[in-house]
Design a protein around this motif. Structure first.
Motif, short mmCIF file in Angstrom:
data_model
loop_
_atom_site.label_atom_id
_atom_site.label_comp_id
_atom_site.label_asym_id
_atom_site.label_seq_id
_atom_site.Cartn_x
_atom_site.Cartn_y
_atom_site.Cartn_z
N SER A 81 0.81 -1.21 0.00
CA SER A 81 0.00 0.00 0.00
C SER A 81 0.85 1.27 0.00
N CYS A 82 2.07 1.18 0.47
CA CYS A 82 2.97 2.34 0.47
C CYS A 82 3.61 2.56 -0.90
N PHE A 83 3.60 1.54 -1.75
CA PHE A 83 4.33 1.58 -3.02
C PHE A 83 3.86 2.70 -3.95
N PRO A 84 2.55 2.88 -4.20
CA PRO A 84 2.16 3.93 -5.14
C PRO A 84 2.71 5.31 -4.80
N VAL A 85 2.60 5.71 -3.52
CA VAL A 85 3.11 7.02 -3.12
C VAL A 85 4.62 7.05 -3.18
N ALA A 86 5.28 5.98 -2.75
CA ALA A 86 6.74 5.95 -2.74
C ALA A 86 7.32 6.06 -4.14
N GLU A 87 6.67 5.43 -5.12
CA GLU A 87 7.22 5.39 -6.48
C GLU A 87 6.64 6.45 -7.41
N PHE A 88 5.40 6.88 -7.18
CA PHE A 88 4.72 7.76 -8.13
C PHE A 88 4.16 9.03 -7.48
N GLY A 89 4.30 9.16 -6.15
CA GLY A 89 3.65 10.26 -5.46
C GLY A 89 4.30 11.61 -5.68
N THR A 90 3.51 12.66 -5.47
CA THR A 90 4.02 14.03 -5.51
C THR A 90 4.82 14.31 -4.24
N GLY A 91 5.50 15.45 -4.22
CA GLY A 91 6.25 15.81 -3.02
C GLY A 91 5.36 15.92 -1.81
N LYS A 92 4.17 16.48 -1.98
CA LYS A 92 3.23 16.61 -0.87
C LYS A 92 2.78 15.24 -0.38
N GLN A 93 2.50 14.35 -1.31
CA GLN A 93 2.08 13.00 -0.93
C GLN A 93 3.22 12.24 -0.25
N ARG A 94 4.42 12.40 -0.76
CA ARG A 94 5.56 11.68 -0.19
C ARG A 94 5.90 12.18 1.21
N ALA A 95 5.45 13.37 1.55
CA ALA A 95 5.67 13.87 2.91
C ALA A 95 4.94 13.01 3.95
N MET A 96 3.95 12.22 3.49
CA MET A 96 3.23 11.32 4.39
C MET A 96 3.99 10.02 4.64
N LEU A 97 5.00 9.73 3.83
CA LEU A 97 5.66 8.42 3.89
C LEU A 97 6.27 8.07 5.25
#
Length: 379
Positions: free
Chosen positions: A96-112
């Motif tokens: 479930s973390c993969f989409p944001v980790a590989e394709f997410g925006t900077g704002k989305q990746r801040a949630m990682l």
């Protein structure tokens, strides 16, 4: 039995030692109770997250442990050998973390950091009631509405439904087929996103999936992961890695079944000697152990290809196919070795037998794995 493992670094040995310790201390004494009650072990997952086990393959700059998949899958194997529900939950969360980790925006990746640290639990909402294997035919629809999408449809067999803090919602934003699908990152509190009652399963009861009904669920446009209509590519890329996780779960489950059946056969006496000394039982145990070793070798080969940046999707399909079919056979044989005792809940082999079946179905049925492999061979 202690598995003789070849690991790439001393750090990897320490990590597997930590995993074994956690499995003994945090999992072994709880699994029977949680499975009997069908209760999701959220606090156990938080403990694993705080120990660094929910973000193993992700980079350190987002809170992960930067471990190769070769190591990550062996961690899953150890967890599955004690509690399959936990190992499957870790695998699904990592997926479930993969989409944001590989394709997410900077704002989305801040949630990682919160995602991979386990404070936020993830779910992967791809399947639908009438579209399991046919993921490209999904019908959940997202319609643009100003700065948002309004999403309507039903997702099925969603692990962590009702427990997750975030959901990857795969939905149709374009025309029919795989090119019209997008991925949206939805918070659990999104209005109109409604998890249903958990399914009643034959096994894996502590981590039962459920449907998610979406009725004009309003998801902000800035939660679009990747490009619009890129969702199918994201989904398939994630599932390639996810199949390695399920193969690892199968290997761990089967290893425990071999160990338990062997120990029982060495103690159980018939006709004046331990049943392990009868050729019919000894050969069965030998075949079981060989199957586990073969599956582990396939799994590690696929993981090492991924770590090297080489194509691995076909090898992942082979590993998932072989390992899960093997786990079904090995757990069946473990019940047979125990005889009547194997059919009662006093021994864990009956639970492992029930749990093994689902591994042949999730992350792409084994019929789909055969289709993928055959197409790679025949063009």
């Amino acid at each position: 039995m202690t598995v003789d493992r070849l690991l790439p670094t001393p750090e990897a040995h320490d990590l597997l030692d930590l995993t074994t310790e956690l499995a003994t201390r945090e999992l072994a004494g709880k699994v029977d109770d949680f499975e009997a009650r069908g209760e999701f072990p959220r606090d156990v997952l938080r403990t694993l997250g705080r120990s660094g086990l929910l973000g193993l393959p992700y980079p350190e700059d987002v809170g992960g442990a930067a471990q190769p998949y070769e190591v990550y899958v062996q961690v899953l194997e150890i967890l599955a050998g004690t509690w399959l529900g936990i190992a499957e939950a870790v695998s699904v969360h990592t997926l479930s973390c993969f989409p944001v980790a590989e394709f997410g925006t900077g704002k989305q990746r801040a949630m990682l950091p919160e995602m991979v640290g386990g404070e936020l639990l993830g779910a992967y909402a791809l399947s639908e009631p009438h579209g399991g294997s046919d993921a490209a035919g999904l019908t959940t629809k997202a319609v643009a509405d100003g700065d948002d999408f309004l999403v309507t449809g039903t997702k099925a067999w969603i692990t962590h439904a009702g427990q997750a803090d975030f959901y990857n919602i795969f939905c149709r934003t374009g025309g029919p087929g795989p090119r019209g699908i997008s991925c949206l990152l939805a918070d659990a509190g999104t209005p109109g996103l409604m998890p249903q009652s958990p399914e009643r399963l034959m096994g894996l009861r502590s981590s039962a999936p459920a449907q998610i009904v979406l009725e004009d669920a309003r998801i902000p446009r800035d939660r679009l992961v990747g490009e619009e209509n890129q969702g199918f590519t994201i989904a398939m890329r994630a599932l390639d890695a996810g199949r390695l996780g399920i193969a690892a779960c199968a290997v761990g489950l089967a290893q425990s079944a071999v160990d338990y059946a062997t120990a029982y056969a060495k103690e159980r006496e018939q006709f004046g000697k331990p049943i392990a000394q009868f050729q019919g039982i000894g050969f069965m145990l030998a075949d079981m152990a060989t199957g586990v070793s073969a599956a582990r070798a396939l799994l590690l080969n696929a993981a090492r290809l991924k770590d090297a940046g080489r194509p691995f999707s076909i090898e992942a399909a082979k590993a998932k196919l072989f390992a899960t079919d093997m786990a079904m056979k090995v757990t069946t044989d473990a019940v047979q070795v125990l005889g009547g005792a194997g059919y009662v809940a006093d021994h864990p082999v009956e639970r492992w037998f029930r749990e093994a079946k689902v591994l042949q179905i999730v992350e792409g049925t084994n019929q789909i794995q055969r289709l993928v492999i055959a197409r790679s061979m025949t063009g």
